[in-house]
Design a protein around this motif. Structure first.
Motif, PDB file in Angstrom:
ATOM      1  N   ILE A 182     -36.255   1.649  63.589  1.00  0.00           N
ATOM      2  CA  ILE A 182     -36.887   2.725  64.367  1.00  0.00           C
ATOM      3  C   ILE A 182     -38.319   2.322  64.703  1.00  0.00           C
ATOM      4  O   ILE A 182     -39.077   1.905  63.815  1.00  0.00           O
ATOM      5  N   ILE A 183     -38.693   2.431  65.939  1.00  0.00           N
ATOM      6  CA  ILE A 183     -40.058   2.122  66.361  1.00  0.00           C
ATOM      7  C   ILE A 183     -40.673   3.356  67.009  1.00  0.00           C
ATOM      8  O   ILE A 183     -40.122   3.918  67.961  1.00  0.00           O
ATOM      9  N   ILE A 184     -41.826   3.758  66.491  1.00  0.00           N
ATOM     10  CA  ILE A 184     -42.607   4.849  67.082  1.00  0.00           C
ATOM     11  C   ILE A 184     -43.900   4.233  67.614  1.00  0.00           C
ATOM     12  O   ILE A 184     -44.764   3.802  66.844  1.00  0.00           O
ATOM     13  N   ASP A 185     -44.032   4.186  68.913  1.00  0.00           N
ATOM     14  CA  ASP A 185     -45.207   3.588  69.561  1.00  0.00           C
ATOM     15  C   ASP A 185     -46.089   4.689  70.127  1.00  0.00           C
ATOM     16  O   ASP A 185     -45.593   5.653  70.708  1.00  0.00           O
ATOM     17  N   GLY A 186     -47.375   4.536  69.947  1.00  0.00           N
ATOM     18  CA  GLY A 186     -48.314   5.582  70.371  1.00  0.00           C
ATOM     19  C   GLY A 186     -48.799   5.455  71.792  1.00  0.00           C
ATOM     20  O   GLY A 186     -49.967   5.746  72.075  1.00  0.00           O
ATOM     21  N   GLY A 187     -47.937   4.996  72.688  1.00  0.00           N
ATOM     22  CA  GLY A 187     -48.337   4.856  74.084  1.00  0.00           C
ATOM     23  C   GLY A 187     -49.166   3.610  74.322  1.00  0.00           C
ATOM     24  O   GLY A 187     -50.160   3.657  75.067  1.00  0.00           O
ATOM     25  N   SER A 188     -48.778   2.499  73.713  1.00  0.00           N
ATOM     26  CA  SER A 188     -49.542   1.252  73.810  1.00  0.00           C
ATOM     27  C   SER A 188     -49.620   0.753  75.259  1.00  0.00           C
ATOM     28  O   SER A 188     -48.699   0.939  76.059  1.00  0.00           O
ATOM     29  N   THR A 189     -50.740   0.100  75.554  1.00  0.00           N
ATOM     30  CA  THR A 189     -50.926  -0.509  76.884  1.00  0.00           C
ATOM     31  C   THR A 189     -51.244  -1.995  76.755  1.00  0.00           C
ATOM     32  O   THR A 189     -51.765  -2.601  77.691  1.00  0.00           O
ATOM     33  N   ASP A 190     -50.922  -2.585  75.587  1.00  0.00           N
ATOM     34  CA  ASP A 190     -51.265  -3.990  75.338  1.00  0.00           C
ATOM     35  C   ASP A 190     -50.077  -4.925  75.462  1.00  0.00           C
ATOM     36  O   ASP A 190     -50.130  -6.078  75.026  1.00  0.00           O
ATOM     37  N   GLY A 191     -48.988  -4.447  76.050  1.00  0.00           N
ATOM     38  CA  GLY A 191     -47.797  -5.266  76.199  1.00  0.00           C
ATOM     39  C   GLY A 191     -46.752  -5.014  75.133  1.00  0.00           C
ATOM     40  O   GLY A 191     -45.652  -5.601  75.187  1.00  0.00           O
ATOM     41  N   SER A 192     -47.068  -4.154  74.149  1.00  0.00           N
ATOM     42  CA  SER A 192     -46.124  -3.884  73.063  1.00  0.00           C
ATOM     43  C   SER A 192     -44.828  -3.264  73.575  1.00  0.00           C
ATOM     44  O   SER A 192     -43.733  -3.574  73.088  1.00  0.00           O
ATOM     45  N   VAL A 193     -44.934  -2.404  74.568  1.00  0.00           N
ATOM     46  CA  VAL A 193     -43.746  -1.720  75.103  1.00  0.00           C
ATOM     47  C   VAL A 193     -42.793  -2.728  75.741  1.00  0.00           C
ATOM     48  O   VAL A 193     -41.567  -2.619  75.601  1.00  0.00           O
ATOM     49  N   ASP A 194     -43.350  -3.727  76.404  1.00  0.00           N
ATOM     50  CA  ASP A 194     -42.502  -4.769  76.999  1.00  0.00           C
ATOM     51  C   ASP A 194     -41.738  -5.527  75.911  1.00  0.00           C
ATOM     52  O   ASP A 194     -40.560  -5.861  76.079  1.00  0.00           O
ATOM     53  N   THR A 195     -42.420  -5.785  74.784  1.00  0.00           N
ATOM     54  CA  THR A 195     -41.775  -6.472  73.662  1.00  0.00           C
ATOM     55  C   THR A 195     -40.655  -5.622  73.089  1.00  0.00           C
ATOM     56  O   THR A 195     -39.588  -6.131  72.734  1.00  0.00           O
ATOM     57  N   ILE A 196     -40.908  -4.316  72.997  1.00  0.00           N
ATOM     58  CA  ILE A 196     -39.875  -3.401  72.494  1.00  0.00           C
ATOM     59  C   ILE A 196     -38.662  -3.424  73.416  1.00  0.00           C
ATOM     60  O   ILE A 196     -37.516  -3.523  72.963  1.00  0.00           O
ATOM     61  N   LYS A 197     -38.905  -3.351  74.715  1.00  0.00           N
ATOM     62  CA  LYS A 197     -37.804  -3.337  75.683  1.00  0.00           C
ATOM     63  C   LYS A 197     -36.996  -4.630  75.623  1.00  0.00           C
ATOM     64  O   LYS A 197     -35.766  -4.613  75.763  1.00  0.00           O
ATOM     65  N   ASP A 198     -37.672  -5.744  75.396  1.00  0.00           N
ATOM     66  CA  ASP A 198     -36.987  -7.033  75.316  1.00  0.00           C
ATOM     67  C   ASP A 198     -36.033  -7.098  74.122  1.00  0.00           C
ATOM     68  O   ASP A 198     -35.079  -7.893  74.120  1.00  0.00           O
ATOM     69  N   ASN A 199     -36.309  -6.270  73.097  1.00  0.00           N
ATOM     70  CA  ASN A 199     -35.478  -6.265  71.888  1.00  0.00           C
ATOM     71  C   ASN A 199     -34.705  -4.955  71.721  1.00  0.00           C
ATOM     72  O   ASN A 199     -34.196  -4.677  70.635  1.00  0.00           O
ATOM     73  N   ALA A 200     -34.610  -4.180  72.793  1.00  0.00           N
ATOM     74  CA  ALA A 200     -34.033  -2.835  72.710  1.00  0.00           C
ATOM     75  C   ALA A 200     -32.609  -2.832  72.179  1.00  0.00           C
ATOM     76  O   ALA A 200     -32.182  -1.876  71.511  1.00  0.00           O
ATOM     77  N   ASN A 201     -31.843  -3.893  72.428  1.00  0.00           N
ATOM     78  CA  ASN A 201     -30.454  -3.938  71.972  1.00  0.00           C
ATOM     79  C   ASN A 201     -30.337  -4.074  70.458  1.00  0.00           C
ATOM     80  O   ASN A 201     -29.240  -3.902  69.896  1.00  0.00           O
TER      81      ASN A 201
END
Length: 250
Positions: free
Chosen positions: A19-38
């Motif tokens: 489970i990942i809870i991200d606080g609205g990051s704008t440093d590229g973290s969301v892209d990393t999460i999406k790349d590993n979403a599966n």
């Protein structure tokens, strides 16, 4: 973030939720999460009220028996951490492994030599990043979102001291800890929050006793090296201590 995610998805033990809870990051973290979403069971990115709010949100989504929290920058020690803990088949409310500094590879917390008590937690703590905590316990005592640094410490005081929950230290390297976090970089605020928590949870008379004991302990520790320079005094103090311990045991 990528380092943290990799350490989770690489675990040899696979029966867990990620489970990942991200606080609205704008440093590229969301892209990393999406790349590993599966390989992630649940994730969300949105503005929150701080790290403990994010942890409570994560607990609300958890379905497993235990939770462990890794902040961005922290990671599991190696790929076999979850296997090494699961094979122990323990049932304590809190399981605590070893935590290692990411910076210099040194252990940060030693296993206590005596049962964890209020006196131990008065100035010490339990390493949160290497603790497996029963999910039902985290729901019973959610993290205090008013606090910015010591809400996990408050949880341990509530769970271990007040409600006598079971805890066991295990000889497993669990986490590599990023020492640049807020608690290590702002000790004054940490102690201010600890004092606030203690004053809310315990009567002033109790806290006065613990302050006195802590000062006495510090004084004794500072004098011990001086005593050892004088054999006769050191021998006398040893005998006195032995007599006191003898009466205490009886």
């Amino acid at each position: 973030m990528s380092h943290t995610i990799k350490s989770v998805v690489s675990q040899s033990y696979r029966d867990f939720e990620f489970i990942i809870i991200d606080g609205g990051s704008t440093d590229g973290s969301v892209d990393t999460i999406k790349d590993n979403a599966n390989q992630i069971d649940y994730w969300i990115t949105e503005k929150d009220r701080g790290i403990y709010h994010a942890m409570n949100k994560g607990v609300a989504q958890a379905r497993g028996e235990y939770c462990i929290f890794l902040n961005s920058g922290d990671c599991f020690y190696d790929d076999n951490v979850l296997d090494s803990v699961a094979i122990l088949s323990l049932e304590e409310d809190i399981l605590v492994g070893k935590i290692v500094s990411e910076k210099d590879n040194k252990y940060l917390f030693a296993s206590p030599s005596r049962p964890i008590s209020l006196y131990y937690l008065y100035s010490g703590t339990v390493p949160h990043q290497s603790s497996f905590i029963k999910t039902e316990l985290l729901r019973l005592f959610p993290y205090d979102e008013r606090l910015k640094i010591v809400s996990d410490w408050k949880f341990f005081v509530q769970a271990i001291v007040i409600h006598n929950c079971s805890i066991k230290y295990v000889n497993v390297n669990v986490t590599r800890f990023d020492t640049s976090g807020v608690s290590t970089s702002n000790p004054d605020k940490m102690w201010k929050e600890k004092d606030q928590v203690l004053s809310e949870m315990f009567p002033s008379r109790v806290l006065a006793d613990y302050q006195f004991m802590k000062k006495s302990e510090c004084l004794t520790q500072s004098l011990t090296p001086r005593f050892r320079q004088h054999f006769k005094i050191d021998k006398l103090m040893y005998r006195l201590g032995s007599i006191i311990l003898h009466f205490v045991k009886e």
